[in-house]
Write a protein that holds these residues in place. Structure first.
Motif, short mmCIF file in Angstrom:
data_model
loop_
_atom_site.label_atom_id
_atom_site.label_comp_id
_atom_site.label_asym_id
_atom_site.label_seq_id
_atom_site.Cartn_x
_atom_site.Cartn_y
_atom_site.Cartn_z
N ALA A 124 32.14 35.92 42.83
CA ALA A 124 33.26 35.53 43.67
C ALA A 124 33.20 34.06 44.06
O ALA A 124 32.13 33.52 44.35
N VAL A 125 34.37 33.43 44.07
CA VAL A 125 34.51 32.09 44.61
C VAL A 125 35.35 32.22 45.89
O VAL A 125 36.43 32.82 45.87
N ARG A 126 34.84 31.69 46.99
CA ARG A 126 35.50 31.86 48.28
C ARG A 126 36.11 30.55 48.77
O ARG A 126 35.53 29.49 48.59
N PHE A 127 37.27 30.68 49.40
CA PHE A 127 37.90 29.52 50.03
C PHE A 127 38.85 30.01 51.12
O PHE A 127 39.15 31.21 51.22
N LEU A 128 39.33 29.09 51.94
CA LEU A 128 40.29 29.41 53.00
C LEU A 128 41.68 28.97 52.58
O LEU A 128 41.86 27.91 51.97
N ALA A 163 38.83 35.48 48.31
CA ALA A 163 37.80 35.58 47.27
C ALA A 163 38.51 35.71 45.92
O ALA A 163 39.44 36.51 45.79
N LEU A 164 38.10 34.92 44.95
CA LEU A 164 38.66 35.00 43.60
C LEU A 164 37.58 35.50 42.64
O LEU A 164 36.48 34.97 42.61
N VAL A 165 37.92 36.55 41.89
CA VAL A 165 37.02 37.12 40.89
C VAL A 165 37.79 37.19 39.57
O VAL A 165 38.80 37.89 39.48
N THR A 166 37.36 36.44 38.56
CA THR A 166 38.06 36.45 37.28
C THR A 166 37.82 37.77 36.56
O THR A 166 36.85 38.48 36.81
N ILE A 183 41.86 37.73 44.90
CA ILE A 183 42.62 37.36 43.70
C ILE A 183 41.81 37.80 42.49
O ILE A 183 40.66 37.39 42.33
N THR A 184 42.38 38.64 41.64
CA THR A 184 41.65 39.14 40.48
C THR A 184 42.64 39.69 39.47
O THR A 184 43.83 39.38 39.50
N GLY A 185 42.16 40.54 38.54
CA GLY A 185 43.02 41.16 37.54
C GLY A 185 42.69 42.62 37.35
O GLY A 185 41.66 43.11 37.84
N ASP A 186 43.56 43.34 36.66
CA ASP A 186 43.34 44.75 36.32
C ASP A 186 43.09 45.64 37.54
O ASP A 186 42.23 46.53 37.50
N VAL A 187 43.81 45.42 38.61
CA VAL A 187 43.62 46.23 39.82
C VAL A 187 44.27 47.60 39.61
O VAL A 187 45.43 47.71 39.23
N LYS A 188 43.50 48.66 39.87
CA LYS A 188 44.02 50.02 39.73
C LYS A 188 44.81 50.42 40.98
O LYS A 188 44.62 49.87 42.06
N TYR A 189 45.66 51.38 40.81
CA TYR A 189 46.53 51.84 41.90
C TYR A 189 45.73 52.22 43.13
O TYR A 189 46.04 51.80 44.25
N HIS A 190 44.68 53.01 42.94
CA HIS A 190 43.91 53.49 44.10
C HIS A 190 43.05 52.39 44.71
O HIS A 190 42.72 52.45 45.90
N GLU A 191 42.70 51.37 43.93
CA GLU A 191 42.02 50.21 44.50
C GLU A 191 42.97 49.44 45.42
O GLU A 191 42.58 48.94 46.48
N ALA A 192 44.25 49.37 45.00
CA ALA A 192 45.25 48.73 45.86
C ALA A 192 45.47 49.52 47.14
O ALA A 192 45.61 48.94 48.22
N MET A 193 45.47 50.84 47.03
CA MET A 193 45.62 51.69 48.22
C MET A 193 44.43 51.51 49.15
O MET A 193 44.58 51.45 50.38
#
Length: 241
Positions: A124-128, A163-166, A183-193
């Protein structure tokens, strides 16, 4: 050019020891004492790119062509079909996957967003972010030239601890602490929930959209070590309507 010497250089750039236990970075196809004439870079090995490459070459990718153990080599199926062509053309393969995620990928993408102050923490890369989640999503969309992206609305703190995770980082919703937005990719429905229940915003850019910069990032680094590399185009396997 010798494979072992190149591997030693790549290890000094992004140590292979940093890769996750489940990963398969390093030499995928070839031999340490083998020579090669040209280096190519791409997000991953594809049939089209292997066909374009000169024989006796080296292909360095982010995604490993061999990821899980192979029990058979069916040359009509993936990945054996690609391995057959690479072998016929004496093309060697090296992957820099989770080790490169931890040392280069995240901070390079954050820099593309115009973020000046950030900290790398493993994947993870963190920023404000001193504005709304909508403004952050719009910034990501514009700076990374992403036609469409998805985002959820959790809390509305300002600043947002981001937090950004490629790649595919939906599981980091439960793993990362002190985070308002992922911020990332391939987020599953239940991960969003799950993120919504935790009050965490998610911006899902897509997997390819966050990692298509592999060759662009690695090429100038290799140039500094005296290696010239050709960047091969990568293409999102998905089409959108």
């Amino acid at each position: 050019m010798q494979t072992l010497k190149l591997l030693e250089t790549l290890d000094s750039i992004s140590p292979f020891a940093l890769q996750e236990k489940w990963d398969n970075s390093g030499l995928i196809l070839g031999a340490f004492n083998r020579e090669f004439s040209q280096i190519y870079l791409s997000l991953e090995a594809t049939l089209e790119n292997l066909e374009k490459m000169d024989s006796n070459s080296m292909l360095i990718t982010h995604h490993p062509l061999i990821f899980s153990p192979l029990k058979q080599l069916d040359f009509t199926a993936y990945p054996a079909k690609l391995l057959e062509l690479a072998t016929k053309k004496n093309i060697q393969l090296i992957a820099m996957h989770t080790n490169f995620d931890k040392t280069h990928f995240g901070n390079s993408v954050v820099q593309k967003l115009g973020i000046k102050t950030y900290a790398q923490e493993d994947f993870a890369v963190r920023f404000l972010w001193e504005d709304s989640i909508e403004s952050l999503a719009q910034c990501v969309k514009e700076k990374l030239a992403i036609p469409t992206l998805k985002f959820t609305q959790g809390n509305f703190k300002t600043p947002q601890r981001v937090a950004l995770v490629t790649g595919s980082g939906g599981s980091f919703v439960r793993e990362l602490k002190a985070m308002d937005c992922l911020i990332t990719g391939d987020v599953k429905y239940h991960e969003a929930m799950e993120a919504q229940a935790l009050g965490i915003n998610i911006i899902d850019c897509g997997h390819y959209e966050l990692e298509c910069y592999f060759g662009e990032i690695l090429s100038p680094i290799l140039t500094n070590y005296g290696y010239k590399a050709i960047i091969l185009p990568s293409q999102n396997p998905f089409s959108f309507i």
